[in-house]
Design a protein around this motif. Sequence first.
Motif: not given
Length: 689
Positions: A156-160
């Motif tokens: 999720x952090x990478x997607x954000x």
Amino acid sequence: MSDKIRVQHLDRKAVLYVRQSSAYQVSHNLESQKLQYAMQDRLRQLGWKEIEVIDEDLGCSAAGTETRTGFERMVAEVCLGRVGAVAAREVSRFARNSREWQRLVEVCRVVDTVLIDQETVYAPRLSNDRLLLGLKGSLNEYELDLLRQRSLEARREKARRGELVIIAPVGYRKTEDQRLEKVPDLRVQEAIGSVFRQFLAIGSVRQTLLWFLEHDLLLPACTPRGEIHWKRPSYGTIHQILTNPAYGGAYAYGKTECTVHYEAGEPRKRDRRKPRDQWLSLIPNAHDGYVDWDEFERIQRAIRANVRMGAHAGAPKNGEALATGLLRCRRCASKLTVHYTGSRHDALRYSCHRAWLDKGLPRCIAFGGTRVDAAIAQAVLRVVQPAAIEAAIVAREEEAHKHDEALTALQRDLQAARYNAHRAQKQYDTADPENRLVADELERRWNDALLRVEELESRIEQRSHVSGQIPPVQPDEFNDLAAALELIWPQADARLKKRIVRTLIHEVVVDLDDATSEIVLVIHWKGGVHTEIRVPRRRRGQCATQTSPEAIDAVRLLARICPDLVIASMLNRNGLRTGRGNFWTQERVTALRSHHRIPVYSSERRAAEGWINLTEASALIGVSPKTLRLAVERGEIAAEHPLSLGPWIFSRDSLNTRAVNEFVARTRARRTYPTIPPAQQGSLDLSTT
């Protein structure tokens, strides 16, 4: 050997359970498989001679969301008392959820089966071992949740940050720095761009699909390996291209979520599309798009407006009702629905019954829709007429552009087909001619490629011929269009008329005025202006489709000199029909006369009133019928001609005037006679020569 293993355990077989969680682990984590299969040596050292390996669940997760046939078979064997020990490299291989783990431990306790892993032997009948197994089961479940949570948070952090690209959509490819860029194939780029251009011109996903099918154009698609192939488009393909934010240049992640539900005790996964405000990440202008973000947003609003829900009127359909989805009841604020009746479903009626359906309240209003649609159409025409010339020029240019769009797409397909044919030829030339098994197949591929080239060349030639027949736009051709717009409107396509109406009108608030027996329409235009129109309600028994005044006037005049059967044949010969579009018969003419109180034909009344036709009038005054007709057309003699392919009607009194007598005298004075009477003229007889 452990003291927990007894003779009754060794008399039964041992089961070795082998499992890995995913297909990727099965293909790449080969060392883990070797270690699990090596547990057979440990079982032999412990004293078992009969060992069964169950590895059916390779690639299945033990989280409890998948059905594991191998695990179920192992539990069934334990329940039958055939297994003395169940073994695995780690006990987490058996299960990572409490439901299946506790079931296995309980079954092993009942039938006295031991559990074996790499470290020790567990006897479920011993309270300490059962406690230890319970703790290990809880730890296995917690460990799985912890690993899943850590990997999910990292994802999720990478997607954000917009750096997580799983699969590149058609027309894009993934770069090394986790970005999207357009594929270098111009044919793919132009094909995807044509999808957006056609939707902006047509305004409907389905109509865009039909345009591609009409011109037999293909769209690109990706194989599981990421290779491009061309196929016949479908509705899902067009809709996915138009609604994917990636084509608008935006990075989006978290658009869907997976939910688990149970059917007959079995877990089933289901994907659900989330609203945009619940997406994890949406970053506009993250890469080069096929349309800009503002235009992409307009496309999404148009697609949502095509769905008939709430305040949206829905996409225009083929029904004749012009105000479908626009009428709102003034009394209950509900949308009115349309119903089609009649033998041909051409009689429409608007009604408001949502309050009755939802709350059991009395029905609000209902009325015939023909006059309402006509009033709304007149209001729209008054607004549109000043811009009719400009709209017609734009429509002609768009039509020519559509032909050019299809021709350009066919030329791109032809270029690709020629490349494939040239490639097939090179493969055939490099093959060994003596190897006929290979040469025949390459020759067949070459012939198929050449046939494809020939087909595209023929279609391009036909398309070029059609495009050449479309004349260039000349503004002078549309000078009279504004005046003729009312004549063109009834023959226009129903969907086109609805699109024009919905472009101009936001909604129409409608109510009934019982005192004046009128339908009150308040039109809310898109510009914020409101217009009130009052339409008389159709009385009970009054037909919505009435006979034309031309036919009524013709019957009133022809009844002076013709019976009903002759009148019916004359009306049919002139192309006139009844209000419902039927041919005239003697009975229908009689009914029309009775309704409009037109006297029936009578020879006595005709003689008394002095009505005669052209032949009788010419005989009465002593001139030829043609001469009399020409005089009537010049306006010298009064007569009536109700139908172009029908009789002239004269009155005896109108022929006994001074003007008629002078006309007859002039006509007779202009007659020429031979100089010598015929009786005195000689003949030329050459028989004696």
